[in-house]
Motif scaffolding. Structure first.
Motif, PDB file in Angstrom:
ATOM      1  N   ASP A 413       0.840  -1.198   0.000  1.00 41.42           N
ATOM      2  CA  ASP A 413       0.000   0.000   0.000  1.00 41.42           C
ATOM      3  C   ASP A 413       0.877   1.250   0.000  1.00 41.42           C
ATOM      4  OD1 ASP A 413      -2.332  -1.528   0.149  1.00 41.42           O
ATOM      5  OD2 ASP A 413      -2.238  -1.619   2.342  1.00 41.42           O
ATOM      6  N   LYS A 415       0.695   4.951   1.326  1.00 44.65           N
ATOM      7  CA  LYS A 415      -0.134   5.686   2.293  1.00 44.65           C
ATOM      8  C   LYS A 415      -0.774   6.932   1.690  1.00 44.65           C
ATOM      9  CE  LYS A 415       3.101   4.172   5.867  1.00 44.65           C
ATOM     10  NZ  LYS A 415       4.209   4.612   6.755  1.00 44.65           N
ATOM     11  N   SER A 416      -0.033   7.619   0.848  1.00 47.83           N
ATOM     12  CA  SER A 416      -0.534   8.887   0.303  1.00 47.83           C
ATOM     13  C   SER A 416      -0.862   8.771  -1.180  1.00 47.83           C
ATOM     14  CB  SER A 416       0.507   9.988   0.527  1.00 47.83           C
ATOM     15  OG  SER A 416       1.776   9.580   0.032  1.00 47.83           O
ATOM     16  N   ARG A 417      -1.388   7.621  -1.576  1.00 54.20           N
ATOM     17  CA  ARG A 417      -1.635   7.380  -2.998  1.00 54.20           C
ATOM     18  C   ARG A 417      -2.572   8.427  -3.606  1.00 54.20           C
ATOM     19  NH1 ARG A 417      -1.054   3.145  -6.695  1.00 54.20           N
ATOM     20  NH2 ARG A 417      -2.539   3.270  -8.404  1.00 54.20           N
ATOM     21  N   GLU A 418      -3.547   8.900  -2.826  1.00 52.86           N
ATOM     22  CA  GLU A 418      -4.517   9.857  -3.372  1.00 52.86           C
ATOM     23  C   GLU A 418      -3.859  11.186  -3.751  1.00 52.86           C
ATOM     24  OE1 GLU A 418      -4.041  10.646   0.916  1.00 52.86           O
ATOM     25  OE2 GLU A 418      -4.383   8.832  -0.282  1.00 52.86           O
ATOM     26  N   LYS A 419      -2.656  11.431  -3.227  1.00 52.28           N
ATOM     27  CA  LYS A 419      -1.953  12.678  -3.536  1.00 52.28           C
ATOM     28  C   LYS A 419      -1.079  12.561  -4.789  1.00 52.28           C
ATOM     29  CE  LYS A 419      -1.747  14.065   1.336  1.00 52.28           C
ATOM     30  NZ  LYS A 419      -0.854  14.424   2.475  1.00 52.28           N
ATOM     31  N   SER A 421      -0.026  12.060  -8.704  1.00 50.12           N
ATOM     32  CA  SER A 421      -0.593  12.368 -10.017  1.00 50.12           C
ATOM     33  C   SER A 421      -0.969  11.062 -10.706  1.00 50.12           C
ATOM     34  CB  SER A 421       0.431  13.120 -10.867  1.00 50.12           C
ATOM     35  OG  SER A 421       1.503  12.249 -11.215  1.00 50.12           O
ATOM     36  N   PRO A 422      -1.887  11.105 -11.667  1.00 46.83           N
ATOM     37  CA  PRO A 422      -2.241   9.875 -12.397  1.00 46.83           C
ATOM     38  C   PRO A 422      -1.025   9.234 -13.063  1.00 46.83           C
ATOM     39  CG  PRO A 422      -3.832  11.612 -12.850  1.00 46.83           C
ATOM     40  CD  PRO A 422      -2.718  12.255 -12.082  1.00 46.83           C
ATOM     41  N   ALA A 425       1.065   7.466 -10.311  1.00 48.49           N
ATOM     42  CA  ALA A 425       0.323   6.299  -9.821  1.00 48.49           C
ATOM     43  C   ALA A 425       0.408   5.153 -10.830  1.00 48.49           C
ATOM     44  CB  ALA A 425      -1.134   6.677  -9.556  1.00 48.49           C
TER      45      ALA A 425
END
Length: 474
Positions: A413, A415-419, A421-422, A425
């Protein structure tokens, strides 16, 4: 009738397996059982994933027993290593198990130091017959049928109705013949510089020493460039033939993104290896002490991938990609280091004598399935997580527990994946694909959209200076 004699050469084969009644894996050597208990792998985890626990134990123990060896790896040497790992607990293993007392001491020492970074993936790469193989892509032999022996299951000529498939017999590779001491020295003298390094280089500082040798910084009196000098006592090297092979490989395979071999000399019975040096230090200092922009991460990834793709094109697998092994110049230049026999000479003896930390390992390193050069791509993905979060996943776990988690959890995982950029990611997803077939190659990743974001390498310099100031390394 003669008396019946007492039995001799009796072998007690111990069955190793999971006992559902006790919730434990049983039949292991005592040091392994102690290690399993210390590793914080619960009975529930043993019950749910006994195969993963055994795979992690085998890789960990093999690494522990062979921690001081490191040679250039290719697919052939990895396949041989896998066979040795699988046969550690039975009589078909080619190496005798370590003395139990020594193993316990090693395990105890490793557990004491488990939270420190160490040389990861330092599994030896011995070739057939216990000797290493040249660091070039292994030759692919076409299967051939022994003309003196019909294929298994074959019927009469022209018979297409046989139920059994015809099996082709593949020739077994011959073990390389060991060179004599005199032959080794003759070959070494032929490939090293015959000059005197003591007049060419001025030693500035001793960086440290380990079991394999000593590392110094020095100045080239001709060019005034700073260099690293690694000295190695050949009398302490059991595999001198591999040193010859690797010097030849390093001389012929230089790249702008590798810490390159410059020269080598024989001084009495010592081998001196001259290497490039980068004064910015390891990327580790930057990722642990500063916050990087994605564009800076892209620049680091791009340069690292150039080195990895080059090694892969030569049939070489690095197996130790991590921030510790990516060195930076004060101009922001990026070079990959720590592969081949020179990696055995570490300026930090404590790191050298510990078992390799597994945090950057790909799942297939533990399972030994489809293990090839894409392990370097996975490790690059973990290094990206280092740049994002400051450390790799599972760093606070024991090495054995980390191996277990890698084998069972697959992609870690973020932790800050939502931060992210596409583009970043997706780059991470391509690196950390658990299906090796679907995981991108280094060459493919060089064309990834995320790398289009790369800033000038000079933007890394302020981060290097900031990290040095924080760590008092100026």
């Amino acid at each position: 009738i003669s008396d019946i004699g007492a039995p001799f050469q009796v072998k007690h084969n111990v069955h190793v397996g999971f006992n559902a009644d006790t919730g434990k894996i049983e039949g292991l050597p005592t040091p392994w059982m102690d290690l399993l208990q210390e590793a914080n792998i619960s009975r529930t985890e043993q019950l749910e994933n006994p195969d993963a626990v055994m795979a992690a134990l085998k890789v960990y123990n093999y690494s522990l027993r062979n921690k001081q060896e490191k040679w250039l790896a290719n697919q052939e040497t990895i396949d041989h290593e896998t066979e040795e790992i699988e046969h550690q607990l039975d009589d078909s293993g080619r190496r005798k198990p370590s003395n139990d007392d020594d193993m316990v001491a090693d395990i105890t020492n490793d557990l004491k130091n488990r939270k420190m970074f160490a040389d990861v993936n330092t599994l030896p790469v011995a070739g057939p017959g216990g000797h290493g193989s040249p660091a070039t892509a292994p030759k692919q032999h076409r299967p051939v049928v022994d003309p003196q022996r019909p294929a298994v299951g074959a019927g009469a000529a022209g018979d297409h109705n046989g139920d059994q498939p015809q099996i082709r017999r593949k020739p077994k590779p011959e073990a390389p013949k060991a060179l004599t001491e005199e032959e080794v020295m003759t070959q070494l003298r032929a490939i090293v510089n015959s000059g005197n390094p003591k007049t060419r280089y001025k030693i500035v500082k001793k960086l440290g020493s380990g079991a394999s040798g000593t590392v110094y910084t020095a100045v080239d009196n001709v060019t005034q460039d700073k260099v690293a000098i690694k000295t190695m006592d050949l009398a302490q090297q059991p595999k001198k033939e591999l040193i010859i092979t690797e010097i030849k490989v390093m001389k012929d395979n230089k790249h702008p993104n590798l810490v390159n071999y410059l020269d080598s000399y024989l001084v009495d019975n010592d081998l001196w290896v001259i290497m490039e040096i980068l004064e910015g230090g390891a990327l580790t200092d930057v990722v642990t002490e500063t916050v990087m922009r994605e564009s800076q991460m892209a620049a680091i990834c791009k340069e690292t991938l150039k080195a990895v793709a080059f090694l892969h094109s030569k049939g070489i697998i690095h197996r130790d990609i991590k921030s510790d092994n990516v060195l930076l110049g004060m101009d922001g230049s990026v070079k990959v280091t720590d592969f081949g026999f020179c990696a055995q000479i570490s300026p930090d003896e404590k790191r050298q004598t510990m078992v390799g930390t597994p945090y950057w390992m790909a799942p297939e390193v533990v399972s030994r399935k489809q293990y090839g050069n894409k392990v370097d791509v996975w490790s690059l993905g973990i290094m990206v997580i280092e740049m994002v979060e400051g450390e790799p996943p599972y760093l606070n776990e024991t090495p054995l527990k980390a191996l277990y988690l890698i084998a069972t959890h697959g992609k870690p995982d973020v932790k800050s994946r939502e931060k992210l950029s596409p583009e970043l990611a997706d780059f991470l997803d391509r690196c950390l694909e658990t299906d090796v077939e679907k995981r991108a190659s280094a060459e493919e990743l060089l064309r990834h959209q995320f790398l289009m974001k790369a800033e000038s390498l000079s933007t890394i310099t302020p981060l290097i200076r900031a990290a040095k100031k924080i760590l008092n390394k100026n």
